[in-house]
Every structure is written in structure tokens, then in C-alpha cells.
Design a protein around this motif. Structure first.
Motif, PDB file in Angstrom:
ATOM      1  N   ALA A  25       0.842  -1.202   0.000  1.00  0.00           N
ATOM      2  CA  ALA A  25       0.000   0.000   0.000  1.00  0.00           C
ATOM      3  C   ALA A  25       0.876   1.251   0.000  1.00  0.00           C
ATOM      4  N   LYS A  26       1.938   1.215   0.835  1.00  0.00           N
ATOM      5  CA  LYS A  26       2.817   2.401   0.933  1.00  0.00           C
ATOM      6  C   LYS A  26       3.554   2.632  -0.392  1.00  0.00           C
ATOM      7  N   SER A  27       3.846   1.539  -1.103  1.00  0.00           N
ATOM      8  CA  SER A  27       4.609   1.684  -2.359  1.00  0.00           C
ATOM      9  C   SER A  27       3.703   2.034  -3.540  1.00  0.00           C
ATOM     10  N   GLY A  28       2.383   2.027  -3.266  1.00  0.00           N
ATOM     11  CA  GLY A  28       1.459   2.387  -4.344  1.00  0.00           C
ATOM     12  C   GLY A  28       0.995   1.203  -5.178  1.00  0.00           C
ATOM     13  N   LEU A  29       1.499  -0.012  -4.828  1.00  0.00           N
ATOM     14  CA  LEU A  29       1.043  -1.202  -5.578  1.00  0.00           C
ATOM     15  C   LEU A  29      -0.407  -1.523  -5.234  1.00  0.00           C
ATOM     16  N   LEU A  30      -0.781  -1.153  -4.000  1.00  0.00           N
ATOM     17  CA  LEU A  30      -2.167  -1.392  -3.559  1.00  0.00           C
ATOM     18  C   LEU A  30      -2.760  -0.073  -3.085  1.00  0.00           C
ATOM     19  N   ASP A  31      -4.040   0.124  -3.391  1.00  0.00           N
ATOM     20  CA  ASP A  31      -4.777   1.298  -2.887  1.00  0.00           C
ATOM     21  C   ASP A  31      -5.876   0.735  -1.993  1.00  0.00           C
ATOM     22  N   VAL A  32      -5.602   0.677  -0.681  1.00  0.00           N
ATOM     23  CA  VAL A  32      -6.504   0.005   0.262  1.00  0.00           C
ATOM     24  C   VAL A  32      -7.381   1.039   0.949  1.00  0.00           C
ATOM     25  N   ARG A  33      -8.710   0.846   0.863  1.00  0.00           N
ATOM     26  CA  ARG A  33      -9.639   1.789   1.502  1.00  0.00           C
ATOM     27  C   ARG A  33     -10.625   1.004   2.365  1.00  0.00           C
ATOM     28  N   VAL A  34     -10.598   1.234   3.648  1.00  0.00           N
ATOM     29  CA  VAL A  34     -11.494   0.536   4.584  1.00  0.00           C
ATOM     30  C   VAL A  34     -12.611   1.488   4.979  1.00  0.00           C
ATOM     31  N   HIS A  35     -13.849   0.978   4.910  1.00  0.00           N
ATOM     32  CA  HIS A  35     -15.025   1.827   5.154  1.00  0.00           C
ATOM     33  C   HIS A  35     -15.831   1.279   6.320  1.00  0.00           C
ATOM     34  N   ASP A  36     -16.312   2.170   7.180  1.00  0.00           N
ATOM     35  CA  ASP A  36     -17.209   1.782   8.279  1.00  0.00           C
ATOM     36  C   ASP A  36     -18.637   1.796   7.737  1.00  0.00           C
ATOM     37  N   LEU A  37     -19.245   0.632   7.674  1.00  0.00           N
ATOM     38  CA  LEU A  37     -20.597   0.532   7.103  1.00  0.00           C
ATOM     39  C   LEU A  37     -21.584   1.447   7.823  1.00  0.00           C
ATOM     40  N   ARG A  38     -21.325   1.698   9.109  1.00  0.00           N
ATOM     41  CA  ARG A  38     -22.249   2.547   9.874  1.00  0.00           C
ATOM     42  C   ARG A  38     -22.247   3.998   9.384  1.00  0.00           C
ATOM     43  N   ASP A  39     -21.263   4.356   8.543  1.00  0.00           N
ATOM     44  CA  ASP A  39     -21.271   5.715   7.969  1.00  0.00           C
ATOM     45  C   ASP A  39     -22.462   5.907   7.037  1.00  0.00           C
ATOM     46  N   TRP A  40     -23.092   4.805   6.648  1.00  0.00           N
ATOM     47  CA  TRP A  40     -24.266   4.881   5.756  1.00  0.00           C
ATOM     48  C   TRP A  40     -25.536   4.479   6.508  1.00  0.00           C
ATOM     49  N   THR A  41     -25.559   4.746   7.814  1.00  0.00           N
ATOM     50  CA  THR A  41     -26.803   4.611   8.598  1.00  0.00           C
ATOM     51  C   THR A  41     -27.243   6.031   8.977  1.00  0.00           C
ATOM     52  N   HIS A  42     -28.542   6.157   9.308  1.00  0.00           N
ATOM     53  CA  HIS A  42     -29.045   7.522   9.542  1.00  0.00           C
ATOM     54  C   HIS A  42     -29.831   7.648  10.840  1.00  0.00           C
ATOM     55  N   ASP A  43     -29.856   6.573  11.624  1.00  0.00           N
ATOM     56  CA  ASP A  43     -30.578   6.650  12.893  1.00  0.00           C
ATOM     57  C   ASP A  43     -29.601   6.868  14.046  1.00  0.00           C
ATOM     58  N   ARG A  44     -30.167   7.214  15.179  1.00  0.00           N
ATOM     59  CA  ARG A  44     -29.328   7.578  16.344  1.00  0.00           C
ATOM     60  C   ARG A  44     -28.435   6.414  16.772  1.00  0.00           C
ATOM     61  N   HIS A  45     -28.954   5.197  16.595  1.00  0.00           N
ATOM     62  CA  HIS A  45     -28.176   4.024  17.046  1.00  0.00           C
ATOM     63  C   HIS A  45     -27.302   3.447  15.948  1.00  0.00           C
ATOM     64  N   ARG A  46     -27.352   4.078  14.756  1.00  0.00           N
ATOM     65  CA  ARG A  46     -26.519   3.606  13.623  1.00  0.00           C
ATOM     66  C   ARG A  46     -26.791   2.112  13.360  1.00  0.00           C
ATOM     67  N   THR A  47     -28.074   1.802  13.240  1.00  0.00           N
ATOM     68  CA  THR A  47     -28.514   0.402  13.143  1.00  0.00           C
ATOM     69  C   THR A  47     -28.153  -0.251  11.810  1.00  0.00           C
ATOM     70  N   VAL A  48     -27.581  -1.439  11.881  1.00  0.00           N
ATOM     71  CA  VAL A  48     -27.215  -2.170  10.650  1.00  0.00           C
ATOM     72  C   VAL A  48     -27.882  -3.534  10.567  1.00  0.00           C
ATOM     73  N   ASP A  49     -28.678  -3.916  11.569  1.00  0.00           N
ATOM     74  CA  ASP A  49     -29.252  -5.256  11.585  1.00  0.00           C
ATOM     75  C   ASP A  49     -30.728  -5.215  11.959  1.00  0.00           C
ATOM     76  N   ASP A  50     -31.400  -6.325  11.670  1.00  0.00           N
ATOM     77  CA  ASP A  50     -32.814  -6.459  12.003  1.00  0.00           C
ATOM     78  C   ASP A  50     -33.132  -7.949  12.096  1.00  0.00           C
ATOM     79  N   THR A  51     -34.337  -8.267  12.546  1.00  0.00           N
ATOM     80  CA  THR A  51     -34.710  -9.678  12.740  1.00  0.00           C
ATOM     81  C   THR A  51     -34.880 -10.385  11.388  1.00  0.00           C
ATOM     82  N   PRO A  52     -34.613 -11.706  11.350  1.00  0.00           N
ATOM     83  CA  PRO A  52     -34.714 -12.434  10.077  1.00  0.00           C
ATOM     84  C   PRO A  52     -36.158 -12.553   9.589  1.00  0.00           C
ATOM     85  N   SER A  53     -36.382 -12.255   8.320  1.00  0.00           N
ATOM     86  CA  SER A  53     -37.716 -12.474   7.737  1.00  0.00           C
ATOM     87  C   SER A  53     -38.014 -13.976   7.804  1.00  0.00           C
TER      88      SER A  53
END
Ligand SMILES: CC(C)N1CCN(Cc2ccc(Cn3ccc4ccc(-c5n[nH]c(N)c5C#N)cc43)cc2)CC1
Length: 244
Positions: A25-53
Motif C-alpha cells: 500500500a505504501k509503495s502504491g502497488l495497492l490502494d486500500v480503503r477501509v469503510h465503516d458501514l455505519r457511515d451509511w446509517t441515519h438513525d441515532r443508534h446507527r442500526t445495521v441489523d434487524d430480525t430475520p424475515s
């Protein structure tokens, strides 16, 4: 190669900053980007799960955050799309062959699930614009996909030109090259706590050394991975080879 990883535990992927992958990554051979899925939640608890259908134990990851994350990182109208790898116990087996295939991709994205998995519609939705592979690293159960992504990223990154110092070593490894497990390796001192380096390795006779290493690889494969030996189907020089 660009690598995007989505996880609710992004700190789990800190290991990608270390060692071989970190250097790439430092040499530029890899471009590594790690993302927190909770950045795409919009509720106060940053909810990412729910009960199984349909009922059942545990929780399932909601599709909405995943859809927004994929759209943000790989826009529908973008110039290119990644190949999306989704670790899951129900996936196709990860293998050295698949590692080589993934190493040829310009852009990989990894979706780290948790709980009982990711709503199945996420892979369906992503599949409308990118290749999606649901992959398993082995027949045992983990709590999430992060460890699997670390395994796959390391296996893929080391195949990229310029990442490891000695590309010749790739040819002699287990699960590459001749299909046998690799032979035992030794170094100095020649005698250590009553255990000696096999004399043949000190002989300087390269033909004898090569034969000994082949015989050891066949023996190990026969002992530990008879399935590989069957697939290898190679000519075993002497009837005692596998048993030696
Ligand atoms: C009947 C019903 C209640 N059972 C509920 C558990 N189901 C299996 C189950 C078990 C655990 C997890 C946890 N988990 C969440 C995301 C995720 C990604 C990868 C892996 C994973 N585990 N092992 C591998 N080789 C993997 C890979 N690659 C595990 C993951 C997800 C799914 C089986 C059905």
C-alpha cells in the motif's frame, strides 16, 4: 490494484497496514480503503441489523446501508465497477486458483458481514452491475467476514508483481506449481538440540537435493493431503516414495 473493504469493525482491518500488504500500500502497488458501514446509517443508534424475515435465531444485516455504501464507493454511473467478494460460510471455496484470478482484477471490494449474514438482496442488487462472488475460506464457522478478508487479501496481494521479494518462491509453494505440499525447510545451525539438518541438504549435490525435496513433498502430501496426491496423479519415482 484498488481494494475497498466494508465492515462494522473497520479497526479489525488495521492488519492491512502491516507487513507485506502494508508495504504494498505504501509503495502504491495497492490502494486500500477501509469503510465503516455505519457511515451509511441515519438513525441515532446507527442500526445495521434487524430480525430475520420468516423468523429464526439471530439478526440479519439490513440491505439499506449496504446499498448506500456500494453506491457511494462504486457509483452506478461510474467509469468502472469492482468485483465484489462476499465472505460467507455458504460460499464457494477460496483457493490458490481463485487467488490468482482475483490478483488479475484491477478493483476488488470486500463486504464483511456479521450476525447471521447480509440480506441476500444486497448481492442480487450488486450483481446487476458488478461481478459478485460469495466465497468461504474453509469448513469452519467464524463470527464475521473480517478474518476471511484478511486471509484473502494476503493470499491475493502476495501474487501481485513487485509485492514479494522473491517471485521464484511462489512456484515452489503448496497449492501452486506441481500440486504437492512443499518439502520441509531447514537453516543453520546444522545441529540444534540434538536435531540435525538432513545430510543430503549439506551435500552440495543439487540433483540429490532436488530428488530428496520431491520425495519429501510426495511423502507429506500422501500423509496429510491424500486428496491432493490423487489429483496430482504424478509419477511417483519409487513404490516406496509415498511411504518413505
Ligand atoms: C439455522 C441458522 C440459525 N443458522 C445460523 C448460522 N448459519 C451459519 C452462519 C454462521 C456464522 C455466521 C457469521 N458470519 C456472518 C458473516 C460471515 C462471513 C463469513 C463467515 C465464515 N464462517 N466460516 C467461514 N469459512 C466464513 C467465511 N468466509 C461467517 C460469517 C453466519 C452464518 C447457519 C444457519
Amino acid at each position: 490494484m484498488r481494494l475497498d473493504v466494508f465492515s462494522i469493525f473497520p479497526e479489525y482491518l488495521a492488519a492491512l497496514d502491516l507487513s507485506l500488504v502494508g508495504k504494498a500500500a505504501k509503495s502504491g502497488l495497492l490502494d486500500v480503503r477501509v469503510h465503516d458501514l455505519r457511515d451509511w446509517t441515519h438513525d441515532r443508534h446507527r442500526t445495521v441489523d434487524d430480525t430475520p424475515s420468516g423468523g429464526g435465531a439471530g439478526m440479519v444485516m439490513k440491505p439499506e446501508p449496504w446499498g448506500e455504501a456500494l453506491d457511494a464507493v462504486a457509483p452506478v454511473d461510474g467509469p468502472a465497477q469492482p468485483r465484489l467478494i462476499v465472505p460467507t460460510p455458504a460460499g464457494r471455496p477460496f483457493s490458490q486458483e481463485l487467488a490468482y484470478e482475483l490478483a488479475a482484477e484491477p478493483w476488488l471490494a470486500f463486504a464483511c458481514g456479521r450476525y447471521e449474514g447480509i440480506d441476500a438482496r444486497v448481492a442480487e442488487y450488486a450483481g446487476e452491475r458488478m461481478r459478485v462472488d460469495e466465497v468461504s475460506i474453509g469448513d469452519y464457522v467464524l463470527n464475521g467476514g473480517e478474518v476471511a478478508v484478511l486471509v484473502m487479501v494476503e493470499a491475493v496481494a502476495r501474487l501481485l508483481p513487485g509485492v514479494i521479494g522473491n517471485p521464484e518462491s511462489l512456484a515452489e509453494e503448496s497449492h501452486s506449481g506441481d500440486g504437492l505440499l512443499e518439502y520441509p525447510v531447514y537453516t543453520k545451525p546444522t545441529s540444534w538440540r540434538g536435531h540435525d539438518v538432513p545430510d543430503v541438504l549439506l551435500s552440495g549435490n543439487h540433483a540429490l537435493i532436488a530428488q530428496w525435496r520431491h520425495d519429501q513433498a510426495v511423502r507429506r502430501t500422501a500423509e496429510r493431503r491424500p486428496d491432493l496426491l490423487a489429483a496430482w496423479g504424478g509419477v511417483v519415482a519409487g513404490k516406496d516414495d509415498a511411504a518413505a
